[in-house]
Design an enzyme around this catalytic site. Structure first.
Site, mmCIF file in Angstrom:
data_model
loop_
_atom_site.group_PDB
_atom_site.id
_atom_site.type_symbol
_atom_site.label_atom_id
_atom_site.label_comp_id
_atom_site.label_asym_id
_atom_site.label_seq_id
_atom_site.Cartn_x
_atom_site.Cartn_y
_atom_site.Cartn_z
ATOM 1 C CD GLU A 84 -13.566 12.260 -1.151
ATOM 2 O OE1 GLU A 84 -13.015 13.134 -0.957
ATOM 3 O OE2 GLU A 84 -13.196 11.020 -1.301
ATOM 4 N N GLY A 89 0.821 -1.259 0.005
ATOM 5 C CA GLY A 89 -0.059 0.017 -0.211
ATOM 6 C C GLY A 89 0.593 1.388 0.127
ATOM 7 C CG PHE A 90 -0.892 5.038 0.095
ATOM 8 C CD1 PHE A 90 -0.473 5.953 -0.910
ATOM 9 C CD2 PHE A 90 -2.216 4.836 0.146
ATOM 10 C CE1 PHE A 90 -1.244 6.509 -1.702
ATOM 11 C CE2 PHE A 90 -3.236 5.329 -0.365
ATOM 12 C CZ PHE A 90 -2.656 6.082 -1.686
ATOM 13 N N GLY A 91 2.329 2.747 2.418
ATOM 14 C CA GLY A 91 3.619 2.648 3.262
ATOM 15 C C GLY A 91 4.461 1.825 2.633
ATOM 16 C CB ALA A 140 -2.511 8.360 1.860
#
Ligand code: FAD
Length: 430
Positions: free
Chosen positions: A174, A17-19, A322
């Site tokens: 959203e 993922g992002f990390g 994130a």
């Protein structure tokens, strides 16, 4: 797993993922062997999942092959694997494709939907944490309208066109905004023989404001934007159950609906072996020190959503978004090199770059370093930031072109039922 032995220390990263990706990139030129494991062969840009669910984007434009991230990196290996267990004593992990030993282990498994133990809601509500879940939701939304055309019973029809989004954080806001735009711009054209004005979008928030964590100004404006779009905003209402047909709440309010989207919370996606009571903080996150090291295990680190680093400013850990994951991944890349060269590691300090959420066309709210702005400019900033952080040049281009097209044409072309979501509609018949 057929990973060759190496004279370099082996760093195993669980989660692309992002990390995990920012750490892998940082380790690309270092004298280490890196093994990245993920249960999917792609990275998911979760902030745009709601656009997949609502037909604005195809999944391929927000997912990116993890092998492609690693192209050109020496001593890097990717394996498509789901990690079941960590054995810290043997320095080994067990996965569905075999075992692997490590010198250093980094857990970057992110988070999963938190139903707070309510099994009925878990069974019947939709989640939006992954690409397959977003596609399920997209199919369900469209199938509901197809089904609504087939009935003369107006109660049944209303329930099929009633959407309940639980959770007033950025995801809920959203998604509600996007559904409202579909109702306004697309449904009347697609379903001329259905009274789509009766479609309802409800957002139900347990707390007393939307977008908690944002400024009061942003929260209020988001609510105004949603109401302008025709979304019904219910605040201070806690959902207690959903049996697939009726949503019950702690108040007298009930909703008859075929679609509940649960966006009311996440918890750490923990791993067996690292789940001892003293390792786990609130929200099933793993306690780490200022170097992201797991308590009592100097060779195991956790970053991103799964990590809970308690600091004076963040007594319950950093926000599960994130930026902490990206920043922790980058610093850990540096720190692992420092550790290997017997230098002292640098403590993590989170740089809060702000918060933003989009509600619809020309409608977004941004709180960035003391600047609070809403509306058209905020919407452009939101788009620019999301394009910037999206991985892959092609994805950036595809998303940008889609957004321009959707803006000019008031359209969302990806409203396709590719993989039907098998919903049992029989309970709406009585
Ligand atoms: C709908 C939605 C909207 C969001 N919007 C925003 C936003 O606008 N802005 C923002 O900053 N943040 C947003 N977030 C939050 C943000 O996406 C997360 O905070 C971020 O993804 C965390 O990064 P991570 O690296 O910790 O975990 P993730 O990015 O979730 O990555 C975890 C990875 O680990 C893999 N994995 C998990 N368990 C295992 C296992 N056992 N074995 C192998 N692999 C495993 C997963 O497949 C995944 O690839 C949103 C999240 C969602 C769901």
């Amino acid at each position: 797993m057929n990973i060759p032995l190496s004279s370099y220390p082996r760093i195993v990263i669980i989660g692309g993922g992002f990390g995990g990706v920012s750490l892998a990139k940082k380790l690309s030129k270092k004298e280490v062997q890196v093994v990245l494991l993920d249960k999917n062969n792609y990275h998911t840009f979760q902030p745009l999942l709601y656009q997949v669910s609502t037909g604005g984007l195809e999944p391929g434009s927000i997912a990116y092959p993890l092998r492609k991230v690693l192209i050109g990196y020496d001593n890097f290996y990717f394996r498509l694997a789901e990690v079941d267990n960590v054995d810290p004593l043997k320095k080994k992990i067990n996965t569905n494709i075999g075992d692997l030993s490590y010198d250093y282990l980094v857990v970057a498994t992110g988070s999963e939907t938190n139903f707070f133990g309510n099994e009925e809601i878990e069974k019947n509500a939709m989640s939006m944490k992954s690409v397959p879940q977003s596609l399920n939701l997209r199919s369900l939304i469209l199938e509901n309208f197809e089904q609504a055309l087939l009935t003369d019973d107006y109660h049944e029809r209303d329930a099929l066109m009633n959407f309940v989004i639980v959770g007033g954080g950025p995801t809920g806001v959203e998604l509600s905004g996007a559904l409202a735009e579909i109702k306004k711009g697309i449904l009347p054209k697609d379903y001329p023989d259905l009274d789509t004005r009766r479609a309802q979008i409800n957002i139900v928030q347990g707390g007393d404001c939307l977008l908690p964590g944002f400024s009061a100004q942003a929260s209020k404006k988001a609510e105004d934007f949603l109401e302008e779009l025709g979304v019904q905003v219910w605040k201070g209402v806690r959902v207690t159950g959903y049996n697939g047909k009726t949503v019950t709440t702690k108040t007298d309010l009930v909703f008859e609906t075929a679609t509940v989207v649960w966006a009311a919370g996440v918890k750490g996606a923990g791993i067996k072996g690292l789940d001892a009571v003293d390792l786990i903080a609130g929200g099933n996150r793993i306690n780490v020190n200022e170097f992201n090291q797991v308590k009592g295990h100097p060779d195991i680190f956790a970053i991103g959503d799964i990590a809970c680093m308690v600091t004076e400013d963040y007594p319950r850990g950093h926000p599960m978004v994130a930026q902490p994951a990206i920043q922790q991944g980058k610093l850990l890349g540096e720190n692992l090199e420092r550790l290997l060269t017997q230098k002292s590691m640098k403590p993590f300090e989170y740089i809060d770059k702000g918060s933003m959420a989009t509600i619809g066309r020309n409608k977004a709210v941004c709180d960035i370093k003391g600047y609070r702005f809403q509306g058209v400019f905020a919407w452009f900033v939101w788009m620019f930031v999301h394009l910037f952080f999206l991985i892959g040049f092609r994805n950036k281009m595809v998303v940008f072109i889609n957004w321009v097209y959707n803006y000019i044409r008031f359209d969302r072309e990806a409203r396709l039922i590719i993989r039907p979501f098998r919903r049992d509609y029989s309970q709406f018949k009585d």
